[in-house]
Design a protein around this motif. Structure first.
Motif, short mmCIF file in Angstrom:
data_model
loop_
_atom_site.label_atom_id
_atom_site.label_comp_id
_atom_site.label_asym_id
_atom_site.label_seq_id
_atom_site.Cartn_x
_atom_site.Cartn_y
_atom_site.Cartn_z
N ALA A 25 0.85 -1.19 0.00
CA ALA A 25 0.00 0.00 0.00
C ALA A 25 0.89 1.24 0.00
O ALA A 25 2.02 1.19 0.47
CB ALA A 25 -0.91 0.00 1.22
N GLU A 26 0.38 2.32 -0.54
CA GLU A 26 1.18 3.55 -0.54
C GLU A 26 0.44 4.66 0.20
O GLU A 26 -0.74 4.89 -0.01
CB GLU A 26 1.45 4.00 -1.98
CG GLU A 26 2.31 5.27 -2.01
CD GLU A 26 2.68 5.73 -3.41
OE1 GLU A 26 2.47 4.99 -4.38
OE2 GLU A 26 3.19 6.87 -3.51
N GLN A 27 1.19 5.33 1.07
CA GLN A 27 0.63 6.49 1.77
C GLN A 27 1.43 7.73 1.40
O GLN A 27 2.61 7.65 1.07
CB GLN A 27 0.63 6.27 3.28
CG GLN A 27 1.98 5.89 3.90
CD GLN A 27 2.93 7.06 4.17
OE1 GLN A 27 2.51 8.21 4.23
NE2 GLN A 27 4.20 6.76 4.34
N ASN A 30 0.87 10.00 5.44
CA ASN A 30 0.19 8.97 6.23
C ASN A 30 -1.26 8.73 5.82
O ASN A 30 -2.03 8.10 6.53
CB ASN A 30 0.27 9.26 7.74
CG ASN A 30 1.67 8.98 8.28
OD1 ASN A 30 2.29 8.00 7.89
ND2 ASN A 30 2.16 9.84 9.15
N LEU A 32 -3.61 6.84 3.03
CA LEU A 32 -3.47 5.84 1.98
C LEU A 32 -4.03 6.36 0.65
O LEU A 32 -5.07 7.00 0.62
CB LEU A 32 -4.24 4.57 2.37
CG LEU A 32 -3.59 3.71 3.45
CD1 LEU A 32 -4.49 2.55 3.80
CD2 LEU A 32 -2.23 3.21 3.00
N SER A 36 -4.23 1.92 -3.41
CA SER A 36 -4.00 0.85 -2.44
C SER A 36 -5.26 0.02 -2.24
O SER A 36 -5.21 -1.20 -2.13
CB SER A 36 -3.56 1.43 -1.10
OG SER A 36 -2.46 2.30 -1.30
N VAL A 58 1.94 -1.77 4.89
CA VAL A 58 1.94 -0.30 4.87
C VAL A 58 3.17 0.21 5.61
O VAL A 58 3.40 -0.14 6.78
CB VAL A 58 0.69 0.29 5.55
CG1 VAL A 58 0.56 1.78 5.21
CG2 VAL A 58 -0.59 -0.45 5.16
N VAL A 63 0.38 5.26 10.67
CA VAL A 63 -0.56 4.76 9.66
C VAL A 63 -1.60 3.79 10.22
O VAL A 63 -2.42 3.26 9.50
CB VAL A 63 0.19 4.05 8.51
CG1 VAL A 63 0.96 5.04 7.68
CG2 VAL A 63 1.11 2.95 9.02
N GLU A 66 -5.44 4.55 9.59
CA GLU A 66 -5.71 4.43 8.15
C GLU A 66 -5.72 2.97 7.71
O GLU A 66 -6.56 2.54 6.94
CB GLU A 66 -4.62 5.16 7.36
CG GLU A 66 -4.84 6.63 7.19
CD GLU A 66 -5.82 6.92 6.06
OE1 GLU A 66 -5.61 6.45 4.95
OE2 GLU A 66 -6.80 7.64 6.32
N ALA A 67 -4.75 2.22 8.23
CA ALA A 67 -4.56 0.85 7.77
C ALA A 67 -5.73 -0.05 8.14
O ALA A 67 -5.99 -1.05 7.47
CB ALA A 67 -3.25 0.29 8.31
N ILE A 80 1.90 -3.37 9.41
CA ILE A 80 2.38 -2.00 9.31
C ILE A 80 3.81 -1.89 9.84
O ILE A 80 4.19 -2.61 10.77
CB ILE A 80 1.46 -0.98 10.02
CG1 ILE A 80 1.41 -1.23 11.53
CG2 ILE A 80 0.05 -1.01 9.42
CD1 ILE A 80 0.70 -0.11 12.27
#
Ligand SMILES: Cc1cc2nc3c(=O)[nH]c(=O)nc-3n(C[C@H](O)[C@H](O)[C@H](O)COP(=O)(O)OP(=O)(O)OC[C@H]3O[C@@H](n4cnc5c(N)ncnc54)[C@H](O)[C@@H]3O)c2cc1C
Ligand SMILES: Cc1cc2nc3c(=O)[nH]c(=O)nc-3n(C[C@H](O)[C@H](O)[C@H](O)COP(=O)(O)OP(=O)(O)OC[C@H]3O[C@@H](n4cnc5c(N)ncnc54)[C@H](O)[C@@H]3O)c2cc1C
Lengths: 367, 262
Positions: A25-27, A30, A32, A36, A58, A63, A66-67, A80
């Motif tokens: 995944a890309e943030q 922070n 996302l 993703s 992640v 994060v 969000e995750a 994470i």
């Protein structure tokens, strides 16, 4: 002339231990990126076909909250890795940590977004792990017989589609452009436990210490070849970045048929009425009628809105490459043989200078 | 300053022809050019040399006809050109391409900056630059749209989707460049003439001329394989809406209401 000595071909990698589908995944800041979730949705399908699990990784500095959302997209595991050093994407730190994770957990498939960062990271990982990477995939499938990933991608500016395989090396890695895969409806009844992986990073060396469900695994990242690091001095968002074609539900695009920069106001008006964004063909970007961030296509953005209006756009293959996966395509063109009509749902043959204002009026009245 | 530029010769046409047997592209008979972003890379290298002194070496991997691209590079201001060319390289994917180029680069010397284009217009992967950097164990900055070089320090503006970041590092470094960094110059006629006279401005290296592990070359060593190629089609069947302009617009609105898209 050279003779190829068949005896000398390299040793085959033992690929039997590689299991599971991974999404990197890309943030940014922070948060996302949408890609993703798109990859998570796609990864789910692949994992189900293989009868294996889907894990999302992640990296960032903060994060966790969000995750959690990734479980709603049916990830089985979310790992994470949080560290101040991982706050912003950097080639060296991200490559080192992710290669360690891959070597440790041995996923069979790794997907990542074909964003600028993903296209910086993906090839670096593939070279370090001596495995293949397929760029900008538009379709991913499992070959049921051989249990391998079929990765279809455009090459040659969209003129040719190629299905690429990576039969003898693992993981099989693909990048996918934002907006290409469908994002599933989130199911918030699905939850899970986030697993935290600890790493220790210092400037000259990356030492990852991985803590995974109670076990502590010590990993040593060999960065001896790379003792000079890049530093991110600043990250600047530019004003024109407000063009957000990738996330738009409605896009009204204009091409050379618009006729003049002034006439682009007609396109803008329709977009405003519909609450959509303005897109463009490369021809008008090259003419300077509109700025590059509006460009849709092979060398512009790949978009997938609910509705795409193509006004005065012929439908060159490079333009189609960026928009043909839109849910509904409406084309307006004076030339009834224009290729754009071959891929549209509804075609209006006629002068856009008349039709577009009528559309703006009609939609405004609907509100 | 010792600068190297990776230049790929690419076909300049929409016309695609494929070798059905192994799904690779047939280049014969198709006009060839220097990959556009590689010209930008070369321009930046030549400008740096002109400002700060040094030498620009250009390397390309390809069939013998890729010499034409190198002659053009020479005419644009390169000092030395190397073509790595051998049947053993045929069918390389990006992994094998970057290995071969990295070995060629090692053989060519030590470089402060290695320039690549971000992406070639035929293969379109944007993978070779970062993979060369990994093979050579050096830092990379991709998507470079602005560059400052001061002493050992390299400071680049790296394009992001919604802006840019400023990235700093020390040489040696590999940079991949994009459109907008500069405007490449035209080749100088004088240098074109000089190039034709000076046959040795292009060195051609086969596997006998530099160190390569034969098991890492070409189609057989490439982790990715082209399994199938096809020309894209779209099966969508559109519907033309009839009538005058007003009627067409009304019909469209009805359709959209029916489909509940608005
Ligand atoms: C390597 C490469 C990459 C490329 N990348 C892209 C890309 O990312 N995106 C992209 O768009 N293109 C790209 N192109 C360019 C592409 O090939 C086409 O040239 C371009 O898309 C054409 O733009 P257009 O449709 O606006 O113009 P044209 O092809 O000139 O079409 C104009 C259309 O407007 C119609 N028209 C004229 N007047 C009116 C009117 N009054 N009302 C209604 N219709 C009217 C005409 O019938 C015609 O169909 C790329 C090309 C190459 C070689
Ligand atoms: C249809 C098709 C699809 C393919 N898909 C993939 C794929 O998904 N993954 C994969 O690994 N391979 C793939 N390949 C193989 C790949 O195109 C070749 O390995 C090619 O030699 C290099 O990749 P590229 O053209 O994408 O270069 P890019 O990585 O886009 O090139 C970036 C830069 O690297 C430098 N460079 C690249 N090639 C050379 C060269 N020969 N000499 C000097 N400098 C060079 C240039 O500076 C260039 O601007 C595919 C090939 C075909 C025919």
């Amino acid at each position: 002339a050279m003779e190829i000595d068949k005896e000398e071909t390299g040793e085959k990698q033992d690929i039997s231990g590689y299991k599971g589908v991974w999404v990197l995944a890309e943030q940014r800041g922070n948060k996302l990126l949408d890609v993703s979730f798109e990859l998570c949705s796609e990864g789910r399908k692949l994992a189900d076909e293989l009868g294996t699990s889907l894990s999302v990784i992640v990296l960032g500095s903060d994060v966790k909250e969000e995750a959690k959302e990734l479980f709603a997209y049916k990830a089985d595991n979310v790992y994470i890795v949080e560290d101040e050093e991982l706050k912003d994407y950097r080639t060296e730190t991200y490559t080192a940590v992710i290669c360690d994770l891959i070597n440790e957990f041995k996923p069979e498939i790794v997907l990542l977004g074909a964003t600028h960062n993903g296209r910086d990271l993906g090839p670096r990982i593939s070279a370090r792990l001596d495995t293949g990477l397929t760029a900008d995939c538009t379709k991913l499938e499992i070959d049921k017989e051989r249990n391998i990933l079929l990765q279809t991608r455009p090459a040659f500016g969209g003129n040719l589609m190629a299905t690429i395989i990576c039969p003898d090396h693992r993981p099989q890695m693909s990048t996918v452009r934002p907006g290409v895969m469908e994002k599933a409806e989130p199911d918030h009844s699905k939850t899970g436990e986030i697993e935290e992986i600890e790493v220790e990073i210092n400037a000259e060396n990356v030492n990852s210490q991985i803590t995974d469900s109670g076990k502590i695994i010590n990993l040593k990242s060999d960065l001896s070849d790379i003792d000079i690091f890049t530093t991110i001095k600043e990250i600047v968002k530019e004003a024109k970045a407000s063009v957000n074609l990738e996330d738009a539900d409605i896009i009204v695009s204009g091409g050379r048929g618009v006729g003049s920069p002034e006439n682009f106001e007609l396109i803008e008006e329709l977009a405003t009425v519909l609450g959509g964004e303005v897109g463009a063909s490369r021809a008008v970007v090259d003419e300077g009628w509109i700025e590059k961030p509006h460009q849709v296509g092979q060398t512009g953005k790949t978009v997938k809105p609910k509705v795409y209006f193509a006004c005065g756009i012929s439908g060159a293959i490079q333009h189609k490459a960026g928009m043909e996966n839109s849910n509904l395509i409406i084309a307006i063109n004076t030339d009834q043989d224009a290729p754009i009509f071959e891929i549209c749902d509804y075609g209006l043959v006629g002068d856009l200078k008349k039709i577009v204002p009528l559309l703006s009026k009609a939609f405004a009245e609907l509100k | 300053m010792n600068i190297l530029v990776c230049v790929k010769q690419v076909p300049d046409t929409d016309e695609v022809r494929i070798d059905e047997e192994n799904g690779t592209l047939i280049r014969d008979g198709v006009p060839s050019i220097i990959n556009p972003e590689d010209k930008i890379a070369l321009e930046e290298a030549v400008r740096l040399k002109e400002e700060q002194g040094g030498k620009v070496t250009v390397i390309s991997m390809g069939p013998p006809q890729a010499k034409t691209a190198l002659l053009e590079a020479y005419a644009m201001g390169a000092d030395e050109c190397i073509l790595v060319s051998d049947r053993a390289f045929a069918g390389s994917d990006t992994w094998a391409t970057s290995y071969t180029l990295a070995q060629g680069i090692k053989n060519a010397g030590e470089f402060d900056i290695i320039f690549c284009g971000r992406q070639a217009i035929d293969g379109d992967t944007a993978q070779v630059g970062p993979q060369i950097a990994e093979n050579l164990g050096m830092p990379q900055i991709t998507y470079v749209r602005g560059l400052e070089v001061e002493g050992e320090k390299v400071k680049a503006k790296r394009a992001l989707e919604d802006g840019y970041s400023v990235v700093e590092t020390k040489m040696p470094v590999l940079l991949t460049v994009i459109d907008g960094l500069n405007k490449p110059r035209y080749p100088s006629i004088k240098r074109v003439v000089a190039a034709f006279k000076k046959e040795d401005c292009i060195k051609v290296w086969s596997t006998d001329d530099f160190e390569v592990d034969m098991s890492k070359l070409g189609l057989d060593a490439s982790p990715t394989q082209v399994y199938d190629t096809f020309v894209p089609t779209n099966e969508k069947k559109g519907e033309f809406l009839e009538g005058n302009e007003k009627e067409k617009v009304e019909k469209l609105l009805e359709k959209l209401k029916l489909e509940q898209v608005l």
